[in-house]
Design an enzyme around this catalytic site. Structure first.
Site, PDB file in Angstrom:
ATOM      1  N   SER A   1       0.842  -1.203   0.000  1.00  0.00           N
ATOM      2  CA  SER A   1       0.000   0.000   0.000  1.00  0.00           C
ATOM      3  C   SER A   1       0.878   1.254   0.000  1.00  0.00           C
ATOM      4  CB  SER A   1      -0.961  -0.045   1.196  1.00  0.00           C
ATOM      5  OG  SER A   1      -1.928   0.964   1.103  1.00  0.00           O
TER       6      SER A   1
ATOM      7  N   ASP B   1      -8.215  -2.826  -7.472  1.00  0.00           N
ATOM      8  CA  ASP B   1      -7.704  -2.503  -6.143  1.00  0.00           C
ATOM      9  C   ASP B   1      -8.756  -1.744  -5.329  1.00  0.00           C
ATOM     10  OD1 ASP B   1      -4.894  -2.155  -4.577  1.00  0.00           O
ATOM     11  OD2 ASP B   1      -6.201  -0.441  -4.264  1.00  0.00           O
TER      12      ASP B   1
ATOM     13  N   HIS C   1      -6.916  -5.478  -1.587  1.00  0.00           N
ATOM     14  CA  HIS C   1      -5.802  -4.536  -1.440  1.00  0.00           C
ATOM     15  C   HIS C   1      -4.770  -5.125  -0.499  1.00  0.00           C
ATOM     16  CE1 HIS C   1      -3.803  -0.638  -1.448  1.00  0.00           C
ATOM     17  NE2 HIS C   1      -3.785  -0.652  -0.128  1.00  0.00           N
TER      18      HIS C   1
END
Length: 432
Positions: free
Chosen positions: A175, A273, A319
């Site tokens: 991330s 995502d 994600h």
């Protein structure tokens, strides 16, 4: 010894014994906290920065992991982050030992690639995509927080050199940590080259796009990046800034930064995502129009990966992967993520034709174009109820004619709707 001296001695001894007991009671698959020796490098709230480490049996391979967790870009967003997620802005509650995430596990079953490596975890407490250079909490009237992520990464690498960093360094992040990896990897390679250390990187779910939001009155990704860059005193790579001289904040978006990266980089990115979808205002798609927006985002992410040399992109709504146990099961076209990464590492460390011939393809991007068509995707759950979304209902919500598909397969529509995910996917693939 006086009575007060004896009391002091026993108090000191008791505290030491308690600390030793706590350390010995730490889980076996855990990492030990080390505070940075440079005390000017701090978390958002002024508490000290640090890292977690465990030495492995392979002294010549190091995996350094940058945690993610979003970011803030102005006083309002930072104040809200402090109220909701103070653990991402402070080290005051960091434990002395932390259980290792999947890619830093010493268990060969959980981590078949790097279980024997030296493992380092950088907890995220700077809220700046690891790009900030603002160490003074009172240097701006807009915020009372520091943003020192850039300096923290550099300082950790310097300290690792002093304790034996050698051989190969794999810089990994998820991330915001994935974005941080792309921002730092070339500088890390240049600084460590003189020490004979080879550097490569993996960016997990840090490939964000500056697409306009779907929701009304929502701030654009471009505007948020501009505000963040200013607040953090951000420091993206000069090679990218030279291209975007008037808008250096565009270098926080992976597809814009990637052409300037010279270090071997493996990009893992879900085509749908969920963080990207949230940024675009598509939080919990249910209608056909919302699913159309999801498809548009998937097409945009797919197109943005066109020139990426090594990439792995399943068609999932999710994600982050590498810190989660399910990373072992994720696959594209029958090739698992661990196998793809292992082949990539062997390619840049060996480079022989024999290795290339035995390895998985360099680019593994899902062929099907609809979300969750990959049977290895993490389960999709309704954010309002927490329950798993039935695949038939999911397909119907974004336009599949379930009755027509059932008739084409000679099935009753109700029987099809009751089928499990594993039963549905192979049946529906020819019809989607």
């Amino acid at each position: 010894m006086t009575a007060s001296g004896r009391r002091s001695y026993w108090l000191t001894w008791t505290l030491c014994a308690l600390v030793a007991a706590c350390e010995s009671a730490a889980p076996p698959d855990s990492l030990r906290l080390v505070w940075l020796s440079n005390t000017t490098l701090i978390c958002n709230d002024g508490s000290p920065a640090g890292y977690y480490i465990r030495r492995g049996s392979n002294n010549h391979h190091w995996v350094v992991y940058l945690e993610g967790g979003g970011y803030c870009w102005d006083k309002a967003s930072c104040d809200a982050r402090w109220r909701r997620r103070p653990s991402l802005m402070s080290s005051t509650r960091w434990p002395r030992a932390r259980r290792a995430p999947a890619l830093l596990s010493s268990d060969p079953q959980a981590n078949p690639i790097w279980h024997a490596s030296n493992h380092v975890l950088l907890p995220y407490c700077s809220s700046d995509m690891w790009a900030g250079t603002r160490t003074n909490r009172h240097s701006s009237s807009n915020s009372s927080f520091a943003f020192a992520g850039c300096y923290i990464v550099r300082s950790v690498l310097d300290e690792l050199l002093k304790i034996g960093l050698a051989g190969r360094l794999l810089l990994v992040g998820s991330s915001a940590g994935g974005t941080g990896v792309m921002l730092h990897v070339d500088a890390a390679r240049r600084s460590l080259r003189a020490h004979g250390i080879r550097v490569a990187a993996i960016a997990d779910s840090g490939w964000f796009l500056d697409r306009p939001p779907k929701a009304r009155r929502a701030s654009s990704a471009d505007a948020i990046a501009r505000l963040g860059h200013s607040l953090w005193s951000g420091s993206p790579p000069n090679s990218c800034v030279r291209e975007y001289r008037d808008k250096p904040w565009l270098c926080y978006f992976g597809y814009r930064l990637y052409p300037h990266i010279r270090t071997p980089l493996f990009v893992f990115q879900y085509l749908f995502d969920s963080a990207q979808l949230t940024a675009e205002g598509v939080r919990a798609p249910r209608t056909r129009a919302q699913w159309d927006a999801v498809h548009e985002t998937g097409s945009a992410i797919r197109a943005s990966l066109k020139r990426v040399r090594f990439t792995f992109a399943p068609a999932c709504i999710a994600h982050g992967a590498l810190a989660r146990p399910e990373w072992l099961a994720i696959n594209v076209s029958g090739v698992s993520l661990p196998r793809a990464i292992s082949c990539w590492e062997r390619r840049f460390s060996n480079g022989s034709r024999r290795v290339r011939a035995r390895c998985a393809p360099r680019r593994l991007i899902e062929r099907c174009s609809w979300p969750q068509c990959n049977g290895s995707c993490p389960r999709l759950r309704d954010p309002r109820t927490g329950e798993e979304v039935a695949l038939a209902a999911l397909l119907q919500s974004f336009g599949l004619d379930v009755r027509g598909a059932a008739a084409a397969m000679g099935l009753d529509a109700r029987a099809l709707s009751r089928m499990s995910r594993a039963e549905l996917l192979p049946l529906l693939a020819p019809h989607t």
